[in-house]
Design a protein around this motif. Structure first.
Motif, PDB file in Angstrom:
ATOM      1  N   ARG A 198       0.848  -1.198   0.000  1.00 32.48           N
ATOM      2  CA  ARG A 198       0.000   0.000   0.000  1.00 32.48           C
ATOM      3  C   ARG A 198       0.883   1.248   0.000  1.00 32.48           C
ATOM      4  N   SER A 199       0.667   2.126  -0.973  1.00 33.16           N
ATOM      5  CA  SER A 199       1.413   3.371  -1.052  1.00 33.16           C
ATOM      6  C   SER A 199       0.969   4.322   0.051  1.00 33.16           C
ATOM      7  N   LYS A 200       1.962   4.981   0.662  1.00 34.61           N
ATOM      8  CA  LYS A 200       1.658   5.936   1.725  1.00 34.61           C
ATOM      9  C   LYS A 200       0.774   7.070   1.201  1.00 34.61           C
ATOM     10  N   TYR A 201       1.064   7.533  -0.012  1.00 30.71           N
ATOM     11  CA  TYR A 201       0.320   8.654  -0.573  1.00 30.71           C
ATOM     12  C   TYR A 201      -1.080   8.220  -1.006  1.00 30.71           C
ATOM     13  N   LEU A 202      -1.204   6.995  -1.511  1.00 34.37           N
ATOM     14  CA  LEU A 202      -2.518   6.482  -1.872  1.00 34.37           C
ATOM     15  C   LEU A 202      -3.382   6.308  -0.637  1.00 34.37           C
ATOM     16  N   GLN A 203      -2.769   5.835   0.450  1.00 31.65           N
ATOM     17  CA  GLN A 203      -3.501   5.678   1.702  1.00 31.65           C
ATOM     18  C   GLN A 203      -3.973   7.039   2.225  1.00 31.65           C
ATOM     19  N   LEU A 204      -3.113   8.050   2.104  1.00 28.27           N
ATOM     20  CA  LEU A 204      -3.486   9.396   2.539  1.00 28.27           C
ATOM     21  C   LEU A 204      -4.647   9.926   1.703  1.00 28.27           C
ATOM     22  N   LEU A 205      -4.605   9.688   0.379  1.00 32.43           N
ATOM     23  CA  LEU A 205      -5.668  10.165  -0.502  1.00 32.43           C
ATOM     24  C   LEU A 205      -7.000   9.496  -0.167  1.00 32.43           C
ATOM     25  N   THR A 206      -6.996   8.166   0.034  1.00 33.09           N
ATOM     26  CA  THR A 206      -8.246   7.465   0.362  1.00 33.09           C
ATOM     27  C   THR A 206      -8.779   7.909   1.715  1.00 33.09           C
ATOM     28  N   THR A 207      -7.890   8.212   2.646  1.00 33.75           N
ATOM     29  CA  THR A 207      -8.316   8.702   3.960  1.00 33.75           C
ATOM     30  C   THR A 207      -9.030  10.043   3.834  1.00 33.75           C
ATOM     31  N   ILE A 208      -8.459  10.947   3.038  1.00 31.71           N
ATOM     32  CA  ILE A 208      -9.062  12.269   2.835  1.00 31.71           C
ATOM     33  C   ILE A 208     -10.431  12.126   2.159  1.00 31.71           C
ATOM     34  N   LEU A 209     -10.495  11.298   1.110  1.00 27.31           N
ATOM     35  CA  LEU A 209     -11.767  11.106   0.396  1.00 27.31           C
ATOM     36  C   LEU A 209     -12.822  10.484   1.304  1.00 27.31           C
ATOM     37  N   ARG A 210     -12.411   9.536   2.148  1.00 29.64           N
ATOM     38  CA  ARG A 210     -13.366   8.885   3.054  1.00 29.64           C
ATOM     39  C   ARG A 210     -13.937   9.878   4.045  1.00 29.64           C
ATOM     40  N   ASN A 211     -13.098  10.713   4.620  1.00 26.26           N
ATOM     41  CA  ASN A 211     -13.581  11.700   5.593  1.00 26.26           C
ATOM     42  C   ASN A 211     -14.499  12.727   4.925  1.00 26.26           C
ATOM     43  N   ILE A 212     -14.137  13.154   3.712  1.00 21.24           N
ATOM     44  CA  ILE A 212     -14.990  14.095   2.987  1.00 21.24           C
ATOM     45  C   ILE A 212     -16.358  13.470   2.716  1.00 21.24           C
ATOM     46  N   ALA A 213     -16.356  12.192   2.307  1.00 21.43           N
ATOM     47  CA  ALA A 213     -17.612  11.513   1.988  1.00 21.43           C
ATOM     48  C   ALA A 213     -18.531  11.428   3.199  1.00 21.43           C
ATOM     49  N   PHE A 214     -18.007  11.021   4.338  1.00 17.74           N
ATOM     50  CA  PHE A 214     -18.839  10.890   5.531  1.00 17.74           C
ATOM     51  C   PHE A 214     -19.353  12.248   6.011  1.00 17.74           C
ATOM     52  N   ILE A 215     -18.514  13.256   5.954  1.00 15.39           N
ATOM     53  CA  ILE A 215     -18.940  14.592   6.367  1.00 15.39           C
ATOM     54  C   ILE A 215     -20.038  15.118   5.440  1.00 15.39           C
ATOM     55  N   LEU A 216     -19.879  14.875   4.137  1.00 15.34           N
ATOM     56  CA  LEU A 216     -20.891  15.312   3.174  1.00 15.34           C
ATOM     57  C   LEU A 216     -22.225  14.625   3.425  1.00 15.34           C
ATOM     58  N   MET A 217     -22.207  13.328   3.701  1.00 17.29           N
ATOM     59  CA  MET A 217     -23.458  12.609   3.950  1.00 17.29           C
ATOM     60  C   MET A 217     -24.183  13.164   5.164  1.00 17.29           C
ATOM     61  N   ILE A 218     -23.445  13.465   6.210  1.00 14.37           N
ATOM     62  CA  ILE A 218     -24.060  14.028   7.417  1.00 14.37           C
ATOM     63  C   ILE A 218     -24.610  15.426   7.132  1.00 14.37           C
ATOM     64  N   MET A 219     -23.817  16.255   6.449  1.00 12.18           N
ATOM     65  CA  MET A 219     -24.234  17.627   6.178  1.00 12.18           C
ATOM     66  C   MET A 219     -25.469  17.671   5.282  1.00 12.18           C
ATOM     67  N   VAL A 220     -25.476  16.869   4.205  1.00 14.45           N
ATOM     68  CA  VAL A 220     -26.619  16.873   3.292  1.00 14.45           C
ATOM     69  C   VAL A 220     -27.873  16.388   4.010  1.00 14.45           C
ATOM     70  N   ALA A 221     -27.736  15.335   4.827  1.00 15.67           N
ATOM     71  CA  ALA A 221     -28.893  14.813   5.566  1.00 15.67           C
ATOM     72  C   ALA A 221     -29.433  15.858   6.533  1.00 15.67           C
ATOM     73  N   VAL A 222     -28.546  16.573   7.222  1.00 13.11           N
ATOM     74  CA  VAL A 222     -28.971  17.602   8.170  1.00 13.11           C
ATOM     75  C   VAL A 222     -29.687  18.743   7.443  1.00 13.11           C
ATOM     76  N   VAL A 223     -29.121  19.187   6.317  1.00  9.21           N
ATOM     77  CA  VAL A 223     -29.738  20.275   5.550  1.00  9.21           C
ATOM     78  C   VAL A 223     -31.122  19.858   5.058  1.00  9.21           C
ATOM     79  N   GLN A 224     -31.244  18.646   4.551  1.00  7.48           N
ATOM     80  CA  GLN A 224     -32.531  18.186   4.046  1.00  7.48           C
ATOM     81  C   GLN A 224     -33.552  17.999   5.162  1.00  7.48           C
ATOM     82  N   LEU A 225     -33.081  17.584   6.337  1.00  6.95           N
ATOM     83  CA  LEU A 225     -33.987  17.509   7.487  1.00  6.95           C
ATOM     84  C   LEU A 225     -34.508  18.898   7.844  1.00  6.95           C
ATOM     85  N   GLY A 226     -33.610  19.889   7.754  1.00  9.73           N
ATOM     86  CA  GLY A 226     -34.024  21.263   8.017  1.00  9.73           C
ATOM     87  C   GLY A 226     -35.024  21.780   7.003  1.00  9.73           C
TER      88      GLY A 226
END
Length: 515
Positions: free
Chosen positions: A235-263
């Motif tokens: 596993r490449s260190k840089y690839l692991q860093l990229l997937t980590t960043i994308l994963r955190n962005i994805a989870f944050i987006l799902m929470i934010m969109v759900a909260v906005v739509q609930l509002g």
């Protein structure tokens, strides 16, 4: 890496406790969390919350066992080296006086004091199993690890083509209960009635149905990813860093969109139940899978410069992860009804219509599992291949007599043995929630509960038996080191297995497993 089988070695680099906290957090948050909202909604708000809290605590407890086992492995290796080293009694006596945990901080020394229980060298689960387990225990260890990795690969093999189908195939006006229900007669009828398309399955592109599109994308996944199993890949260190960043962005987006739509007044109808016992088995398996990290701890903890506060770091990580999972589950359960929630939560946010921002977010979320799982698939398959080799070597030790496998067996048989079963399972079913549940609750319980607990207690037993009770001065000993906690973990494991296996057997009997 799950079940990695390798020789012990010194860590390639070091980092601070703060970075260790971040790495462990990112290690735990994975694809299993994408199945949490649906499983949480099925179990109900109260039952889901209680179960998440309990399983979070159980995972933390067994993580402390892994830390104790890693320290015991380091100590046992140092003790064995001193015992077998050809040195004079005076030198050995002086060496022991400076190496054991009895050395005080005020002792004048040239160079750093090395505590036997310092975690300076990395010992993977497989190495510690060979170090502390009885031969039968070693076989069982590799069986459990291999089953867990097979489940991992099956989940990946299903999630990748399902996400591609969602991104490529046109929408149909159908309130699916889940994506895998493409084969349901009721859903076929609904598609025909609502779209006017003659036929029995929703179409994707041209005359290609969604079911056929799934098989096409699965075949593409096999062609592109499975050949890597025949090679060695890290596993490449840089690839692991990229997937980590994308994963955190994805989870944050799902929470934010759900909260906005609930509002905006978009919420589940009806609201989730308080508790539903039939949802317990699925949420149990999904939660186990979501809190899984024990198998990868050696690679995360060993490079940390200071392990003095490792228990506090782990407790902080698990507290934050629990909070994160509860927010993700509650926002998902209140935003979408249980019939609307899909196996992969990212698919709920996909849309081709409406605001351009939501369309872009939808495409990002639906393709996010494709990228992250595609990068992990070859690593997991190679890890499984090596663990299968280790298992066969243990079973055939009297016949192999230290010899290596023949080139064909080593280079072709074991890679095929690693990739064929999960691919066949992916062709048989697209029910990812059930795959996550089974992987998490059967072999996953073994990896998360049984192996860490038995490694910690077996390590202590081996050291005490060989060197005496006075030599087991493990400064990383678990807060739950009393035998009563070990017994509780084993009882909890047995009860869990009985409940999950019974539930899965009923599903198979009712022909819902392959839906």
């Amino acid at each position: 890496m799950a079940g990695e089988y390798e020789r012990p070695g010194k860590p390639s680099g070091t980092y601070s406790s703060a970075f260790g906290f971040i790495y462990i957090f990112n290690l735990v948050i994975g694809v299993g969390a994408l199945a949490l909202p649906k499983a949480f909604s099925e179990a109900g708000l109260a039952l889901g919350t209680v179960l998440l809290v309990v399983l979070c605590f159980m995972s933390f407890l067994n993580t402390t066992y892994m830390i104790e086992a890693m320290a015991a492995a380091n100590a046992y290796t140092r003790m064995e080296k001193r015992r077998t080293a050809p040195s004079s009694p005076d030198i050995q006596k002086a060496d022991e006086s400076l190496s054991f945990s009895t050395v005080k901080e005020t002792t004048p020394l040239i160079g750093p004091v090395v505590d036997d229980y310092d975690i300076n060298e990395k010992y993977e689960m497989g190495t510690m199993a060979n170090m502390f387990y009885h031969p039968v225990g070693i076989v069982l260890y590799y069986v459990v690890i291999c089953l867990y990795l097979y489940g991992d690969l099956a989940i990946y093999a299903v999630a990748i083509p399902k996400s591609m189908v969602k991104a490529v195939c046109p929408d149909v006006e159908l309130n699916w209960t889940s994506v895998e229900n493409w084969t349901s007669d009721e859903n076929w009828t609904s598609v025909v009635n609502k779209t006017g398309i003659e036929g029995t399955t929703p179409l994707c592109l041209g005359s290609v149905t969604r079911q056929q599109a799934y098989y096409i994308f699965l075949a593409i996944t096999v062609v592109l990813l499975c050949p890597w199993t025949f090679f060695n890949l890290t596993r490449s260190k840089y690839l692991q860093l990229l997937t980590t960043i994308l994963r955190n962005i994805a989870f944050i987006l799902m929470i934010m969109v759900a909260v906005v739509q609930l509002g905006q007044g978009k919420h589940a109808k009806p609201i989730p139940p308080v508790a539903t016992l039939r949802g317990f088995p699925v949420l149990f398996g999904v939660s186990i899978y979501s809190f899984m990290c024990q198998h990868s701890l050696p690679g995360m903890v060993t490079p940390m410069r200071s392990k003095k506060h490792i228990t506090g770091i782990l407790l902080s990580d698990y507290s934050l992860i629990l909070t994160f999972y509860l927010i993700l589950s509650y926002t998902g359960a209140f935003r979408f009804s249980n019939s609307e929630l899909l196996d992969l939560y990212t698919l709920n946010f996909f849309t081709r219509h409406g605001q351009i921002v939501l369309v872009i977010i939808g495409y990002f979320l639906v393709l996010f599992p494709v990228f992250t799982l595609s990068t992990n698939f070859p690593i997991i398959s190679i890890t499984l291949r090596e663990n299968l080799k280790a298992l066969v070597k243990v079973l055939m030790k009297p016949w192999l007599k230290g010899r290596d496998f023949r080139p064909f067996i080593d280079r072709f048989f074991f890679p095929l043995l690693a990739i064929i079963p999960p691919i066949l399972l992916a062709f048989a079913t697209q029910n990812e929630t059930l795959l996550v549940s089974i992987t998490g609750s059967i072999p996953g319980v073994g990896v998360q509960y049984v192996i860490p607990a038995t490694l910690a207690f077996a390590g202590k037993y081996v050291i005490v038996k060989k060197y005496g009770k006075g030599k087991y001065l493990n400064k990383h000993r678990s807060l739950f080191g009393h035998v009563i906690f070990f017994v509780l973990v084993m009882i909890w494991t047995v009860i869990s297995w009985i409940l999950i296996i019974t539930d899965d057997a009923l599903k198979i009997a009712n022909h819902t497993f392959l839906e």
